[in-house]
Design a protein around this motif. Structure first.
Motif, PDB file in Angstrom:
ATOM      1  N   VAL A  44      39.607  -8.732  -4.474  1.00 27.16           N
ATOM      2  CA  VAL A  44      39.866  -9.307  -3.154  1.00 27.16           C
ATOM      3  C   VAL A  44      38.541  -9.634  -2.455  1.00 27.16           C
ATOM      4  N   LEU A  45      37.587  -8.740  -2.553  1.00 27.42           N
ATOM      5  CA  LEU A  45      36.272  -9.009  -1.964  1.00 27.42           C
ATOM      6  C   LEU A  45      35.616 -10.204  -2.653  1.00 27.42           C
ATOM      7  N   ALA A  46      35.694 -10.260  -3.975  1.00 28.43           N
ATOM      8  CA  ALA A  46      35.109 -11.387  -4.711  1.00 28.43           C
ATOM      9  C   ALA A  46      35.801 -12.692  -4.333  1.00 28.43           C
ATOM     10  N   ALA A  47      37.121 -12.667  -4.221  1.00 31.48           N
ATOM     11  CA  ALA A  47      37.858 -13.873  -3.835  1.00 31.48           C
ATOM     12  C   ALA A  47      37.507 -14.279  -2.405  1.00 31.48           C
ATOM     13  N   SER A  48      37.337 -13.297  -1.521  1.00 35.22           N
ATOM     14  CA  SER A  48      36.941 -13.592  -0.139  1.00 35.22           C
ATOM     15  C   SER A  48      35.608 -14.320  -0.096  1.00 35.22           C
ATOM     16  N   GLU A  49      34.649 -13.829  -0.832  1.00 35.79           N
ATOM     17  CA  GLU A  49      33.326 -14.466  -0.866  1.00 35.79           C
ATOM     18  C   GLU A  49      33.409 -15.873  -1.437  1.00 35.79           C
ATOM     19  N   ARG A  50      34.232 -16.052  -2.441  1.00 30.24           N
ATOM     20  CA  ARG A  50      34.388 -17.385  -3.041  1.00 30.24           C
ATOM     21  C   ARG A  50      35.106 -18.346  -2.092  1.00 30.24           C
ATOM     22  N   ILE A  51      36.038 -17.841  -1.316  1.00 28.11           N
ATOM     23  CA  ILE A  51      36.701 -18.687  -0.309  1.00 28.11           C
ATOM     24  C   ILE A  51      35.684 -19.141   0.731  1.00 28.11           C
ATOM     25  N   LEU A  52      34.836 -18.231   1.174  1.00 26.41           N
ATOM     26  CA  LEU A  52      33.797 -18.593   2.147  1.00 26.41           C
ATOM     27  C   LEU A  52      32.854 -19.647   1.563  1.00 26.41           C
ATOM     28  N   GLU A  53      32.468 -19.483   0.311  1.00 24.76           N
ATOM     29  CA  GLU A  53      31.612 -20.474  -0.355  1.00 24.76           C
ATOM     30  C   GLU A  53      32.321 -21.815  -0.477  1.00 24.76           C
ATOM     31  N   LEU A  54      33.618 -21.779  -0.810  1.00 26.84           N
ATOM     32  CA  LEU A  54      34.401 -23.007  -0.962  1.00 26.84           C
ATOM     33  C   LEU A  54      34.448 -23.779   0.354  1.00 26.84           C
ATOM     34  N   VAL A  55      34.739 -23.101   1.443  1.00 23.27           N
ATOM     35  CA  VAL A  55      34.794 -23.766   2.749  1.00 23.27           C
ATOM     36  C   VAL A  55      33.417 -24.319   3.101  1.00 23.27           C
ATOM     37  N   ASP A  56      32.371 -23.569   2.822  1.00 24.54           N
ATOM     38  CA  ASP A  56      31.016 -24.033   3.097  1.00 24.54           C
ATOM     39  C   ASP A  56      30.717 -25.317   2.320  1.00 24.54           C
ATOM     40  N   ARG A  57      31.121 -25.364   1.058  1.00 25.03           N
ATOM     41  CA  ARG A  57      30.891 -26.575   0.248  1.00 25.03           C
ATOM     42  C   ARG A  57      31.724 -27.747   0.746  1.00 25.03           C
ATOM     43  N   TYR A  58      32.961 -27.475   1.140  1.00 24.86           N
ATOM     44  CA  TYR A  58      33.784 -28.548   1.706  1.00 24.86           C
ATOM     45  C   TYR A  58      33.118 -29.105   2.958  1.00 24.86           C
ATOM     46  N   CYS A  59      32.567 -28.226   3.790  1.00 23.28           N
ATOM     47  CA  CYS A  59      31.894 -28.656   5.024  1.00 23.28           C
ATOM     48  C   CYS A  59      30.628 -29.447   4.725  1.00 23.28           C
ATOM     49  N   ALA A  60      29.991 -29.177   3.595  1.00 23.68           N
ATOM     50  CA  ALA A  60      28.793 -29.933   3.219  1.00 23.68           C
ATOM     51  C   ALA A  60      29.150 -31.373   2.859  1.00 23.68           C
ATOM     52  N   ASP A  61      30.388 -31.590   2.392  1.00 21.05           N
ATOM     53  CA  ASP A  61      30.835 -32.931   2.038  1.00 21.05           C
ATOM     54  C   ASP A  61      31.244 -33.744   3.264  1.00 21.05           C
ATOM     55  N   ARG A  62      31.995 -33.114   4.156  1.00 16.98           N
ATOM     56  CA  ARG A  62      32.450 -33.769   5.386  1.00 16.98           C
ATOM     57  C   ARG A  62      33.029 -32.708   6.316  1.00 16.98           C
ATOM     58  N   PRO A  63      33.197 -33.023   7.592  1.00 18.50           N
ATOM     59  CA  PRO A  63      33.742 -32.037   8.531  1.00 18.50           C
ATOM     60  C   PRO A  63      35.117 -31.540   8.092  1.00 18.50           C
ATOM     61  N   VAL A  64      35.375 -30.259   8.391  1.00 19.51           N
ATOM     62  CA  VAL A  64      36.622 -29.612   7.969  1.00 19.51           C
ATOM     63  C   VAL A  64      37.334 -29.024   9.182  1.00 19.51           C
ATOM     64  N   LEU A  65      38.642 -29.235   9.238  1.00 18.02           N
ATOM     65  CA  LEU A  65      39.498 -28.561  10.199  1.00 18.02           C
ATOM     66  C   LEU A  65      40.399 -27.632   9.402  1.00 18.02           C
ATOM     67  N   LEU A  66      40.407 -26.373   9.771  1.00 17.93           N
ATOM     68  CA  LEU A  66      41.266 -25.390   9.121  1.00 17.93           C
ATOM     69  C   LEU A  66      42.174 -24.804  10.192  1.00 17.93           C
ATOM     70  N   ALA A  67      43.466 -25.073  10.066  1.00 14.00           N
ATOM     71  CA  ALA A  67      44.447 -24.590  11.032  1.00 14.00           C
ATOM     72  C   ALA A  67      45.274 -23.481  10.401  1.00 14.00           C
ATOM     73  N   ALA A  68      45.322 -22.347  11.063  1.00 14.70           N
ATOM     74  CA  ALA A  68      46.118 -21.209  10.600  1.00 14.70           C
ATOM     75  C   ALA A  68      47.101 -20.843  11.703  1.00 14.70           C
ATOM     76  N   GLU A  69      48.360 -21.111  11.436  1.00 15.93           N
ATOM     77  CA  GLU A  69      49.391 -20.796  12.420  1.00 15.93           C
ATOM     78  C   GLU A  69      49.927 -19.392  12.167  1.00 15.93           C
ATOM     79  N   ASP A  70      50.474 -18.810  13.214  1.00 18.42           N
ATOM     80  CA  ASP A  70      51.060 -17.467  13.142  1.00 18.42           C
ATOM     81  C   ASP A  70      50.076 -16.434  12.592  1.00 18.42           C
ATOM     82  N   LEU A  71      48.892 -16.432  13.171  1.00 18.77           N
ATOM     83  CA  LEU A  71      47.873 -15.460  12.751  1.00 18.77           C
ATOM     84  C   LEU A  71      48.336 -14.016  12.938  1.00 18.77           C
TER      85      LEU A  71
END
Length: 192
Positions: free
Chosen positions: A120-147
């Protein structure tokens, strides 16, 4: 950081009476298109139009060239670590993106060759890296409903992403029910 709170029930499907909220959303999307991240928290009781407002914001972000991700917390899925974040990002073993496949395998306990002690920790770090890479390509909006129904590891990732919004073009939109707000956690609320 902007709060979009205490909205009244919409009078029409087009979000009539939400001029202030839509103007704020427009400012957030304009800033995102210009490379500036941000946070918005929309809270209120069921049926007041939180999802309709998120629809409007995500449509504006997509029209401005942003990459849009969206998911929703689920009361029954709280037992599954990182479920909300994986759903938001569309993480799947069938993805064409090998980074997503690795995260999906970690979450299923199938990535034994990763060397990770805590999947879970490894997947968390990879998710953070993934979002960072997506943001490097273009702006990202991430919407999370019912937090308020999100699993704890997803909330921790959300909090870490929130701390990065001043460094990367990432706009986080979160929704909660006012009556369930305490479930989101003190750390996340303190950032909003």
């Amino acid at each position: 950081t902007v709060r979009l709170c205490g909205m009244s029930r919409p009078t029409a499907a087009e979000l009539a009476g939400r001029d202030r909220e839509l103007a704020t959303a427009g400012e957030l999307v304009t800033a995102l298109a210009g490379g500036q991240g941000g946070l918005a928290w929309i809270r209120g009781e069921p049926g007041i139009g939180k999802s309709a407002l998120v629809d409007a914001i995500t449509a504006r972000a997509a029209a401005a060239g942003g990459r849009v991700f969206r998911g929703s917390g689920d009361e029954l899925a709280q037992a599954f670590p990182l479920r909300l974040m994986a759903d938001c990002l569309g993480i799947s073993e069938r993805s064409a993106d090998p980074r997503q496949v690795m995260i999906a395998r970690l979450l299923r306990g199938q990535a034994s060759d990763s060397g990770a002690i805590d999947a879970v920790l490894a997947a968390s770090e990879r998710i953070l890296e993934l979002v960072d890479r997506y943001c490097a390509d273009r702006p990202v909006l991430l919407a999370a409903e019912d937090l308020h129904w999100a699993d704890e590891p997803s909330l921790l990732v959300w909090n870490r992403l929130a701390r990065a919004t001043d460094q990367i073009p990432l706009l986080l939109i979160g929704t909660t029910r006012r009556s369930e707000e305490r479930r989101v956690g003190k750390e996340c609320r303190s950032r909003w």
